[in-house]
Write an enzyme that holds these catalytic residues in place. Structure first.
Site, PDB file in Angstrom:
ATOM      1  N   GLY A 263     -36.744  73.612  13.220  1.00  0.00           N
ATOM      2  CA  GLY A 263     -35.212  73.128  13.616  1.00  0.00           C
ATOM      3  C   GLY A 263     -34.659  71.934  13.052  1.00  0.00           C
ATOM      4  O   GLY A 263     -33.588  71.598  13.035  1.00  0.00           O
ATOM      5  N   GLU A 297     -43.116  74.152  12.758  1.00  0.00           N
ATOM      6  CA  GLU A 297     -42.610  75.669  12.223  1.00  0.00           C
ATOM      7  C   GLU A 297     -41.286  75.356  11.383  1.00  0.00           C
ATOM      8  O   GLU A 297     -40.277  75.861  11.711  1.00  0.00           O
ATOM      9  CB  GLU A 297     -42.293  76.578  13.341  1.00  0.00           C
ATOM     10  N   PRO A 298     -41.381  74.555  10.466  1.00  0.00           N
ATOM     11  CA  PRO A 298     -40.065  74.602   9.495  1.00  0.00           C
ATOM     12  C   PRO A 298     -39.702  75.616   8.827  1.00  0.00           C
ATOM     13  O   PRO A 298     -40.576  76.447   8.447  1.00  0.00           O
ATOM     14  CB  PRO A 298     -40.704  73.323   8.414  1.00  0.00           C
ATOM     15  N   GLY A 299     -38.541  75.864   8.598  1.00  0.00           N
ATOM     16  CA  GLY A 299     -37.757  77.201   7.986  1.00  0.00           C
ATOM     17  C   GLY A 299     -36.656  76.621   6.935  1.00  0.00           C
ATOM     18  O   GLY A 299     -36.912  76.214   5.720  1.00  0.00           O
ATOM     19  N   ARG A 300     -35.608  76.380   7.691  1.00  0.00           N
ATOM     20  CA  ARG A 300     -34.393  75.897   7.076  1.00  0.00           C
ATOM     21  C   ARG A 300     -34.616  74.549   6.023  1.00  0.00           C
ATOM     22  O   ARG A 300     -34.060  74.717   4.768  1.00  0.00           O
ATOM     23  CB  ARG A 300     -33.236  75.454   8.075  1.00  0.00           C
ATOM     24  N   TYR A 342     -21.079  81.715  11.948  1.00  0.00           N
ATOM     25  CA  TYR A 342     -21.227  80.416  12.429  1.00  0.00           C
ATOM     26  C   TYR A 342     -20.236  79.502  11.959  1.00  0.00           C
ATOM     27  O   TYR A 342     -20.286  78.125  12.436  1.00  0.00           O
ATOM     28  CB  TYR A 342     -22.517  79.777  12.093  1.00  0.00           C
ATOM     29  N   CYS A 370     -13.632  94.252   3.490  1.00  0.00           N
ATOM     30  CA  CYS A 370     -12.494  94.646   4.248  1.00  0.00           C
ATOM     31  C   CYS A 370     -12.525  94.215   5.863  1.00  0.00           C
ATOM     32  O   CYS A 370     -12.644  94.806   6.647  1.00  0.00           O
ATOM     33  CB  CYS A 370     -12.160  96.230   4.345  1.00  0.00           C
ATOM     34  N   GLU A 371     -12.541  92.710   5.902  1.00  0.00           N
ATOM     35  CA  GLU A 371     -12.943  92.008   7.193  1.00  0.00           C
ATOM     36  C   GLU A 371     -12.132  90.587   6.750  1.00  0.00           C
ATOM     37  O   GLU A 371     -12.385  90.104   5.683  1.00  0.00           O
ATOM     38  CB  GLU A 371     -14.302  92.005   7.636  1.00  0.00           C
TER      39      GLU A 371
END
Length: 452
Positions: A263, A297-300, A342, A370-371
Site C-alpha cells: 500500500g 507486499e509492495p506493488g504500486r 478513481y 463513447c463515455e
C-alpha cells in the site's frame, strides 16, 4: 526545457516539476522525453500509439531502494510483489531476478507468477474469495502461505487440505479497522470493507485454525489499503496486530510470521511519495521486538513510476463559449481506467522538447471512447499541443495495462520494455480480428449473407 520550479499549492506541476521528481525521465533538446536512456519518440514512431512502456532499470532501482531501507532498519522481510499491480511476465521476471516473490489473488496470477520463474516457496495467496480449485492449486504448488480471510474460508481450506492429504501453511488476514486515509475505493482495512477477519474474532479463530486438520497457522497478515503516504495508519495497524501476536502466544500457540501487506503510495501530482525508510521504521517500532519473520507486499510503489503510456493527439477540438479546448487522444479509458474509476491524476508530458516549451494553456484531455467518463484531465495546464502531438501519461506502471479492456472494439495496446539504452516489444499490439476470433455463432443462427 524550463528551469525546475516549485508549483504553488493547488496548481498543476510544470513540465520541469514533473521531471524533477522522476529521475528516470529526462528531456533532451534533440531526443525529447527519454525514459532511462531511450527516446520515447523512437518507440512511438516505431510501434505506434497507444503503447505502454516500462523501465526495467527503474524497477530494479526502486526494488533495491526498498530493500535497502529495510536493511538499514535492521529488517529482512520477504518481499512479495503484488501481481495485481502489473502482471506482465517480463516485469515479474525482472523483479524475481532481484529476489522478489509474488503476492497473488487468483489461480491465474499464481500460475502466471510460476510461469515467470517465481518459486512456489516465494508465493503468497491473498484474496477474499478463493475457489475450491484455487485452494487446491495453492496446496498442490506448496506455496509459502495462504492468507485466510474469513471463518468460512478457514473451514473450507481445512476440508480441502485434509481431503488432499496436505497441510496448508496459513496466516489469518486481520481487518484492524484502521482508516488508511486514501480513496474509498482503495481502502481495505476498515470494518465496513469486505476484506479480512474482524479484529475481535482473530484470537479465537487462530486457536480454531490450530485445532483444525490440514492447517498449520503461521501468524497474521494485514493490508489496510493502497496509495498510503502517512505512516500513522501503518503504525496503528501494526500495533493492533502486535497485540494479537501477544494474545495468541499467551494461549500457548506459536506465531512465527507477520505479513505487513503493501500500500505504500507514490507521487502522482504533488502529494509526496511514501518513504520506504519511514515504513521500515514503523515496522521496526511496532513489530521489531516480537521475534517473528516479516513479509511485505509492495506493488504500486515498485511498478507505478516505472511505466508510461504513450499516446497522440487525434485532434484538437475548440471549446464552446470560451471554455478550454479538448485534446482528444488515441488512448482512452479502456487503456488507462484509473482516471475514470478513481478520479486519479496522472501527469502528462509532451514527447517533443519543442512542444514542452510552448506556452501553457488550460485544456481538457479526453479519449475517443463513447463515455463521458473517458477523460484523463479537466482544465489541466499543459504546453500548447496540436494535432499529432505525442505525449506520455506518467506513473502508469501499476494498475494500468493490467486493468485494460477492449471496450468499444479497441484492441489492447502494445507493450514495450526499456532497459538502459535498449528496448523491446514485450507484447505486440492486438490485431483487430482477435477481438472476435474466439466468438462462436450457434449453427441455428442464419449465416451472414455472402459479401456482407
Amino acid at each position: 526545457m524550463t528551469e525546475p520550479s516549485s508549483s504553488p499549492m493547488g496548481q498543476d506541476p510544470t513540465v520541469a516539476d514533473m521531471l524533477a521528481g522522476r529521475p528516470h525521465l529526462s528531456m533532451h533538446a534533440l531526443d525529447g522525453l527519454v525514459l532511462e536512456d531511450v527516446p520515447l519518440t523512437a518507440i512511438a514512431d516505431a510501434v505506434g500509439t497507444p503503447t505502454w512502456v516500462m523501465g526495467a532499470g527503474t524497477l530494479r532501482a526502486r526494488y533495491r531502494r526498498l530493500t535497502g531501507a529495510m536493511a538499514g532498519a535492521g529488517l529482512s522481510p520477504s518481499v512479495h510483489f503484488a501481481v495485481k499491480a502489473n502482471d506482465h511476465l517480463a516485469v515479474l521476471r525482472v523483479l524475481a531476478q532481484e529476489g522478489a516473490g509474488a503476492d497473488v489473488v487468483s489461480g491465474g496470477e499464481l500460475l502466471r507468477a510460476r510461469a515467470a520463474g517465481i518459486p512456489a516457496s516465494r508465493i503468497v495467496f491473498s484474496g477474499v474469495g478463493k475457489s475450491h480449485d484455487e485452494l487446491g492449486l495453492a496446496l498442490a504448488e506448496a506455496i509459502a502461505h495462504i492468507a485466510v480471510e474469513s471463518a468460512e474460508e478457514l473451514e473450507i481450506l481445512s476440508a480441502v487440505a485434509a481431503a488432499a492429504g496436505r497441510v496448508a501453511r496459513i496466516t489469518l488476514r486481520v481487518n484492524p479497522d484502521v482508516d488508511a486515509g486514501t480513496h474509498e475505493k482503495i481502502t481495505t482495512g476498515l470494518s465496513t470493507n469486505k476484506f479480512g477477519i474482524a479484529y475481535a474474532r482473530a484470537v479465537e479463530l487462530y486457536a480454531r485454525a490450530a485445532a483444525l486438520p490440514g492447517l498449520h497457522p503461521l501468524g497474521f497478515s494485514l493490508h489496510i489499503g493502497s496509495q498510503i503516504t502517512s505512516m500513522a495508519p501503518y503504525r496503528a495497524a501494526f500495533a493492533r496486530v502486535a497485540d494479537l501476536v501477544r494474545a495468541v502466544r499467551a494461549r500457548g500457540l506459536a506465531v512465527s510470521l507477520v505479513d505487513c501487506g503493501g500500500g505504500l503510495g507514490i507521487c502522482y501530482r504533488d502529494e509526496g511519495e511514501g518513504a520506504p525508510a519511514a515504513l521500515a521504521g514503523a515496522i521496526r517500532a511496532e513489530l521489531g521486538a516480537l521475534d517473528v519473520r516479516l513479509a511485505i507486499e509492495p506493488g504500486r510503489w515498485l511498478a507505478g513510476p516505472a511505466g508510461v503510456l504513450l499516446s497522440r493527439v487525434i485532434l484538437r477540438k475548440a471549446g464552446e463559449d470560451g471554455l478550454p479546448p479538448f485534446l482528444i487522444l488515441d488512448a482512452a479509458m479502456n487503456d488507462l481506467m484509473r482516471p475514470s474509476l478513481y478520479d486519479a491524476w496522472h501527469g502528462i508530458l509532451p514527447l517533443s522538447a519543442r512542444d514542452a516549451v510552448q506556452p501553457p494553456e488550460a485544456v481538457n484531455v479526453v479519449g475517443p471512447v463513447c463515455e463521458s467518463a473517458d477523460s484523463f484531465a479537466r482544465n489541466r495546464m499543459l504546453p500548447r499541443l496540436g494535432d499529432g502531438a505525442a505525449v506520455a501519461l506518467l506513473d502508469t506502471g501499476a494498475y494500468g495495462m493490467v486493468m485494460s479492456s477492449t471496450y468499444n472494439g479497441r484492441p489492447l495496446a502494445a507493450q514495450v520494455l526499456v532497459d538502459g539504452g535498449r528496448w523491446s516489444v514485450i507484447r505486440p499490439r492486438q490485431p483487430v480480428a482477435e477481438l472476435w476470433a474466439a466468438d462462436r455463432v450457434p449453427d441455428w443462427i442464419a449465416p451472414a449473407p455472402v459479401g456482407a
